[in-house]
Scaffold this active site. Structure first.
Site, PDB file in Angstrom:
ATOM      1  N   LYS A  83       0.855  -1.194   0.000  1.00 13.08           N
ATOM      2  CA  LYS A  83       0.000   0.000   0.000  1.00 13.08           C
ATOM      3  C   LYS A  83       0.893   1.247   0.000  1.00 13.08           C
ATOM      4  O   LYS A  83       1.804   1.361   0.845  1.00 13.08           O
ATOM      5  CB  LYS A  83      -0.842  -0.037   1.273  1.00 13.08           C
ATOM      6  CG  LYS A  83      -2.170   0.643   1.203  1.00 13.08           C
ATOM      7  CD  LYS A  83      -2.906   0.320   2.506  1.00 13.08           C
ATOM      8  CE  LYS A  83      -4.256   0.923   2.590  1.00 13.08           C
ATOM      9  NZ  LYS A  83      -4.803   0.815   3.953  1.00 13.08           N
TER      10      LYS A  83
HETATM   11  C1  E4P Z   1      -8.107   1.845   4.237  1.00 15.41           C
HETATM   12  O1  E4P Z   1      -7.394   1.032   3.747  1.00 15.41           O
HETATM   13  C2  E4P Z   1      -7.866   2.531   5.501  1.00 15.41           C
HETATM   14  O2  E4P Z   1      -7.124   1.686   6.342  1.00 15.41           O
HETATM   15  C3  E4P Z   1      -9.121   2.852   6.247  1.00 15.41           C
HETATM   16  O3  E4P Z   1     -10.277   2.420   5.595  1.00 15.41           O
HETATM   17  C4  E4P Z   1      -9.176   4.193   6.860  1.00 15.41           C
HETATM   18  O4  E4P Z   1     -10.391   4.317   7.552  1.00 15.41           O
HETATM   19  P1  E4P Z   1     -10.656   5.429   8.686  1.00 15.41           P
HETATM   20  O5  E4P Z   1     -10.969   6.704   7.995  1.00 15.41           O
HETATM   21  O6  E4P Z   1     -11.830   4.891   9.432  1.00 15.41           O
HETATM   22  O7  E4P Z   1      -9.402   5.508   9.507  1.00 15.41           O
END
Ligand code: E4P
Length: 218
Positions: A83
């Site tokens: 990522k």
């Molecule tokens: C996606 O890969 C992220 O880890 C995640 O969905 C972020 O979500 P949040 O805005 O609830 O932290």
């Protein structure tokens, strides 16, 4: 539509995996920081539990560091997805890692223009954050509709991974729009199961059955 869980918690992942509803896992540095133990070992355990894509995020912000960390993450397990954030270096790293055959998830995406860039460099997944857009009074799901249209127009292979889902309506809307994946915290996945009429209906069925059994014995 595929369903991923957005967590670093092995306990939560194990509990959901046995239900047969999990297609993959997303993590981020904030989520992994909450867990004890070595993060590489934790990611390996997650890959052993869920036989689907598991995203692990780089923390380097420069191209060389992202490449180094990306290779390191990919070595953990064949299911690992690297990522990277949607920055210039992240897009460059996505292009380089994808060209090598690694799967890349471009994260922290908040506009259709950014999603277009991720697709152009061969991202396997793009992660638009709907909940965080909602938080700043912008409809996050409108962005999903735009990205799905753009990717369909040009037949981009990049999968739309709806991230930052905060409630079941995000998930249902993602499915209605034809997004490929929704990733949700365990609590939101729990909410997908719930409907008051299911609970009330089951309670009544069981009570009626119990009554009939007592009557049969008299
Ligand atoms: C996606 O890969 C992220 O880890 C995640 O969905 C972020 O979500 P949040 O805005 O609830 O932290």
């Amino acid at each position: 539509m595929k369903l991923f869980v957005d967590t670093g918690s092995i306990k939560d992942i194990e509990a959901l995996a046995v239900l047969g509803i999990l297609d993959g896992v997303t993590t981020n540095p904030s989520l992994l920081a909450k867990e004890s133990g070595d993060y590489r070992q934790n990611l390996k355990r997650i890959c052993d539990i869920v036989k689907g894509p598991v995203s692990g995020e780089v923390t380097a912000t420069d191209f060389a560091g992202m490449m180094r960390q990306g290779h390191d993450i990919a070595e953990i397990d064949e299911h690992m997805v690297v990522k990277v954030p949607l920055t210039r270096d992240g897009i460059r790293a996505c292009k380089a890692l994808s060209t090598e055959g690694l799967r890349v998830n471009v994260t922290l995406v908040f506009s259709a223009a950014q999603a277009l860039l991720a697709a152009k460099v061969g991202a396997a997944f793009v992660s638009p954050f709907v909940g965080r857009l909602d938080d700043v009074a912008t409809n996050g799901m409108d962005l999903i509709r735009e990205i799905v249209t753009i990717y369909d127009n040009y037949e981009f292979a990049t999968e739309v991974l709806v991230a930052s889902c905060r409630h079941p309506i995000h998930v249902v809307e993602a499915a209605r729009m034809g997004a490929d994946i929704a990733t949700c915290p365990p609590a939101v996945i729990d909410q997908l199961f719930n409907h008051p009429l299911t609970a009330i209906g089951l309670e009544k069925f069981l009570k009626d059955w119990e009554k009939s059994q007592v009557a049969a014995k008299v």
